[in-house]
Design an enzyme around this catalytic site. Structure first.
Site, mmCIF file in Angstrom:
data_model
loop_
_atom_site.group_PDB
_atom_site.id
_atom_site.type_symbol
_atom_site.label_atom_id
_atom_site.label_comp_id
_atom_site.label_asym_id
_atom_site.label_seq_id
_atom_site.Cartn_x
_atom_site.Cartn_y
_atom_site.Cartn_z
ATOM 1 N N GLN A 180 -4.723 23.732 75.814
ATOM 2 C CA GLN A 180 -5.148 25.066 76.249
ATOM 3 C C GLN A 180 -6.409 25.469 75.471
ATOM 4 O O GLN A 180 -6.363 25.562 74.240
ATOM 5 C CB GLN A 180 -4.006 26.033 75.958
ATOM 6 C CG GLN A 180 -4.236 27.470 76.364
ATOM 7 C CD GLN A 180 -3.120 28.357 75.821
ATOM 8 O OE1 GLN A 180 -2.443 27.994 74.856
ATOM 9 N NE2 GLN A 180 -2.932 29.498 76.414
ATOM 10 N N SER A 192 -8.653 30.460 73.084
ATOM 11 C CA SER A 192 -9.127 31.232 71.926
ATOM 12 C C SER A 192 -10.500 30.764 71.464
ATOM 13 O O SER A 192 -10.851 29.586 71.587
ATOM 14 C CB SER A 192 -8.139 31.087 70.761
ATOM 15 O OG SER A 192 -6.849 31.443 71.169
ATOM 16 N N GLU A 238 3.518 31.017 78.911
ATOM 17 C CA GLU A 238 3.540 30.585 77.512
ATOM 18 C C GLU A 238 4.504 31.458 76.710
ATOM 19 O O GLU A 238 5.335 30.967 75.945
ATOM 20 C CB GLU A 238 2.125 30.669 76.913
ATOM 21 C CG GLU A 238 2.092 30.231 75.450
ATOM 22 C CD GLU A 238 0.680 30.191 74.882
ATOM 23 O OE1 GLU A 238 -0.182 30.961 75.359
ATOM 24 O OE2 GLU A 238 0.448 29.400 73.951
ATOM 25 N N GLU A 252 1.861 42.093 67.417
ATOM 26 C CA GLU A 252 1.274 43.422 67.679
ATOM 27 C C GLU A 252 0.866 43.516 69.157
ATOM 28 O O GLU A 252 1.088 44.543 69.814
ATOM 29 C CB GLU A 252 0.038 43.658 66.790
ATOM 30 C CG GLU A 252 0.345 43.860 65.308
ATOM 31 C CD GLU A 252 0.699 42.565 64.591
ATOM 32 O OE1 GLU A 252 0.342 41.479 65.081
ATOM 33 O OE2 GLU A 252 1.380 42.642 63.539
HETATM 34 C C1 LIG Z 1 0.077 27.526 65.687
HETATM 35 C C2 LIG Z 1 -0.920 28.097 66.639
HETATM 36 C C3 LIG Z 1 -1.243 27.426 67.798
HETATM 37 C C4 LIG Z 1 -2.183 27.948 68.673
HETATM 38 N N1 LIG Z 1 -2.496 27.217 69.797
HETATM 39 C C5 LIG Z 1 -3.472 27.666 70.615
HETATM 40 C C6 LIG Z 1 -3.893 26.868 71.715
HETATM 41 O O1 LIG Z 1 -3.359 25.774 71.969
HETATM 42 N N2 LIG Z 1 -4.897 27.314 72.492
HETATM 43 C C7 LIG Z 1 -5.520 28.506 72.256
HETATM 44 O O2 LIG Z 1 -6.422 28.853 73.021
HETATM 45 N N3 LIG Z 1 -5.157 29.284 71.200
HETATM 46 C C8 LIG Z 1 -4.151 28.887 70.376
HETATM 47 N N4 LIG Z 1 -3.772 29.652 69.302
HETATM 48 C C9 LIG Z 1 -4.513 30.883 69.025
HETATM 49 C C10 LIG Z 1 -3.737 32.172 69.242
HETATM 50 O O3 LIG Z 1 -3.591 32.419 70.633
HETATM 51 C C11 LIG Z 1 -4.529 33.286 68.549
HETATM 52 O O4 LIG Z 1 -4.500 33.004 67.170
HETATM 53 C C12 LIG Z 1 -3.932 34.651 68.810
HETATM 54 O O5 LIG Z 1 -4.134 35.029 70.143
HETATM 55 C C13 LIG Z 1 -4.548 35.722 67.887
HETATM 56 O O6 LIG Z 1 -5.923 35.693 67.927
HETATM 57 P P1 LIG Z 1 -6.806 35.626 66.583
HETATM 58 O O7 LIG Z 1 -6.265 34.528 65.717
HETATM 59 O O8 LIG Z 1 -8.234 35.592 66.965
HETATM 60 O O9 LIG Z 1 -6.473 36.986 65.810
HETATM 61 P P2 LIG Z 1 -7.115 38.419 66.112
HETATM 62 O O10 LIG Z 1 -7.082 38.687 67.555
HETATM 63 O O11 LIG Z 1 -8.428 38.517 65.422
HETATM 64 O O12 LIG Z 1 -6.060 39.367 65.417
HETATM 65 C C14 LIG Z 1 -6.052 39.615 63.990
HETATM 66 C C15 LIG Z 1 -4.966 40.647 63.687
HETATM 67 O O13 LIG Z 1 -5.292 41.897 64.368
HETATM 68 C C16 LIG Z 1 -4.211 42.310 65.193
HETATM 69 N N5 LIG Z 1 -4.726 42.921 66.422
HETATM 70 C C17 LIG Z 1 -5.754 42.463 67.195
HETATM 71 N N6 LIG Z 1 -5.949 43.301 68.259
HETATM 72 C C18 LIG Z 1 -5.001 44.270 68.157
HETATM 73 C C19 LIG Z 1 -4.655 45.404 68.956
HETATM 74 N N7 LIG Z 1 -5.328 45.697 70.076
HETATM 75 N N8 LIG Z 1 -3.618 46.183 68.563
HETATM 76 C C20 LIG Z 1 -2.922 45.903 67.405
HETATM 77 N N9 LIG Z 1 -3.204 44.843 66.608
HETATM 78 C C21 LIG Z 1 -4.223 44.035 66.977
HETATM 79 C C22 LIG Z 1 -3.471 41.013 65.537
HETATM 80 O O14 LIG Z 1 -2.122 41.266 65.893
HETATM 81 C C23 LIG Z 1 -3.590 40.231 64.228
HETATM 82 O O15 LIG Z 1 -2.613 40.650 63.310
HETATM 83 C C24 LIG Z 1 -2.820 29.181 68.401
HETATM 84 C C25 LIG Z 1 -2.492 29.869 67.236
HETATM 85 C C26 LIG Z 1 -1.564 29.345 66.355
HETATM 86 C C27 LIG Z 1 -1.226 30.115 65.099
#
Ligand SMILES: Cc1cc2nc3c(=O)[nH]c(=O)nc-3n(C[C@H](O)[C@H](O)[C@H](O)COP(=O)(O)OP(=O)(O)OC[C@H]3O[C@@H](n4cnc5c(N)ncnc54)[C@H](O)[C@@H]3O)c2cc1C
Length: 407
Positions: free
Chosen positions: A118, A121, A236, A376
């Site tokens: 996938q 991100s 998912e 969240e």
């Molecule tokens: C083990 C693992 C596997 C993964 N596998 C995939 C994959 O295969 N493909 C892929 O595309 N992605 C993958 N991901 C990525 C995952 O989808 C993202 O990490 C996730 O969507 C959060 O995005 P971010 O890390 O950019 O955090 P951010 O979006 O930057 O968030 C940072 C913090 O802010 C909070 N936050 C952000 N916006 C809001 C809001 N509107 N209201 C309240 N709180 C908020 C979040 O909850 C979090 O605590 C994976 C992640 C992990 C940990």
């Protein structure tokens, strides 16, 4: 006809097909690709998919009956490598793909001859997926793609990727996106490992540099990428939430984290009342999650889950973390020694682990409240789309993506 009779008729129909499959191919001696290919051809891959595309147009719950029969006959459960194909890409391709693409993509996805990952991100777009910056520019019958994706689980072994890219930066952010199937072996697709707290690198960064995708590999209409992505994400969340037992891949009381906790507890000679109380509460939490998943699976009439799928995802993250914390507490000093941090490249997402893996799973469970959408974000979805609470204030949804300030 009553629904009870309808289900009984469905079971009779699939039983005949399962009998035929097992008579033609012994699951204990046939290689997996051949056996699963024959399963697909009989419509027993995803029974709720249309006929001719691995299904029979039946309710999703009938699949559980098929799986039970096949396991009893000795067919192994699908390997974790197939997670993204079976649970995410399959429903997305069948819901939004053209028939020609469905025909090309679904069978090898089901047999495991093509592994999927996938590519959603990005460094600047996780929770705010619609803000993503990877660009796809049309060039005749192809698209030229440039950008960076991140946290892409199993991209290092994948043959195909589910890619969302921006095709029109002048439209509002949710409207200028398009969804593609990308060939992970194509020139311009580079995969680099990212090491996790467990020591492994399940996931990766993926760089796309002038990578070319045929328009025939587009999934859904141009500009409809957000809607298509929602199909992927809802599936998912429901699948990850279902990993707690009952609705997803596993079922039964003594599975996953709670099985681990019970195993450690049963081997302890010193048992405090406080720990017994924690274990009992977590047993109840795990059971509630299991029943919730079973109810959701039984109620599902159509293929794709709705926003209520976020309930299981949120509950699993909390329950799993708390249960593995208890495991480590019960292990005492043993819980912090004897763990091997050697850098490895797993071939499955670490949502499940065999008994005895609590040291690793305590660390891996940290990701449960992030992967597939953070806790969240699950609360926001449940608040807005299930409970009907007001939306969070944000940028005007009609602002073109190109005019949204970015750091
Ligand atoms: C083990 C693992 C596997 C993964 N596998 C995939 C994959 O295969 N493909 C892929 O595309 N992605 C993958 N991901 C990525 C995952 O989808 C993202 O990490 C996730 O969507 C959060 O995005 P971010 O890390 O950019 O955090 P951010 O979006 O930057 O968030 C940072 C913090 O802010 C909070 N936050 C952000 N916006 C809001 C809001 N509107 N209201 C309240 N709180 C908020 C979040 O909850 C979090 O605590 C994976 C992640 C992990 C940990």
């Amino acid at each position: 006809m009553s629904s009870v009779h309808a289900v009984a008729d469905d079971i009779v129909r699939v039983d005949a097909l399962v009998d035929d499959l097992l008579a033609a191919h012994d699951p204990r001696t046939t290689d997996q690709a051949t056996f699963r290919g024959a399963q697909y051809d009989r419509g027993l891959a995803w029974v709720h998919f249309p006929e001719g595309f691995g299904g029979l147009g039946l309710p999703p719950r009938v699949q559980q009956h098929v799986e039970r029969r096949l396991r009893t006959a000795g067919a192994p459960a699908p390997h974790g490598t197939l997670f993204f194909g079976l649970s995410l890409a399959g429903p997305t391709v069948v819901t939004h793909g053209r028939d020609e693409l469905r025909t090309r993509a679904l069978r090898p996805m089901f047999t495991g001859e093509e592994i999927w990952c996938q590519l959603f991100s990005e460094p600047g777009a996780g929770s705010d997926l619609a803000g993503l910056a990877t660009r796809a520019v049309r060039d005749g019958e192809e698209w030229v793609v440039n950008g960076q994706k991140v946290w892409n689980t199993l991209a290092h072994i994948a043959d195909r990727g589910m890619l969302v890219a921006r095709t029109d930066p002048e439209l509002p952010k949710h409207k200028g996106l398009t969804y593609f199937m990308v060939d992970m072996h194509a020139p311009g697709v580079e995969v680099r490992p990212l090491r996790q707290i467990t020591g492994e690198a399940e996931f990766n960064e993926v760089y796309l540099t002038d990578a070319r995708i045929r328009d025939a590999d587009r999934i859904g209409d141009i500009g409809d990428g957000w809607r298509v992505s929602m199909t992927t994400l809802m599936n998912e969340r429901t699948t990850i939430g279902g990993a707690g037992g009952g609705g997803g891949g596993r079922s039964g009381r003594r599975v996953g984290a709670i099985a681990e906790a019970l195993d450690i507890w049963s081997r302890r000679t010193e048992r405090s009342a406080v720990d017994r109380d924690r274990l009992a509460r977590l047993w109840i939490d795990n059971e509630v999650l299991r029943y919730t998943n079973m109810r959701a699976a039984a109620n599902a009439r159509a293929g794709n889950p709705g926003p209520e799928g976020s309930i299981a995802k949120l509950a699993l993250a909390n329950t799993n973390k708390a249960t593995y914390e208890l495991c480590i507490d019960l292990l005492g000093a043993d819980g912090i020694v004897g763990y091997d941090y050697t850098f490895t490249r797993p071939d499955e997402a670490g949502l499940d682990a065999p008994l005895g893996s609590s040291r690793k799973m305590f660390l891996r469970a940290r990701a449960n409240s992030i992967e597939g959408g953070t806790s969240e974000i699950m609360r926001n979805i449940l608040g807005e789309r299930v409970l009907g609470l007001p939306r969070e204030p944000g940028i005007d949804p009609n602002t073109p993506w190109s005019q949204i300030p970015r750091s």
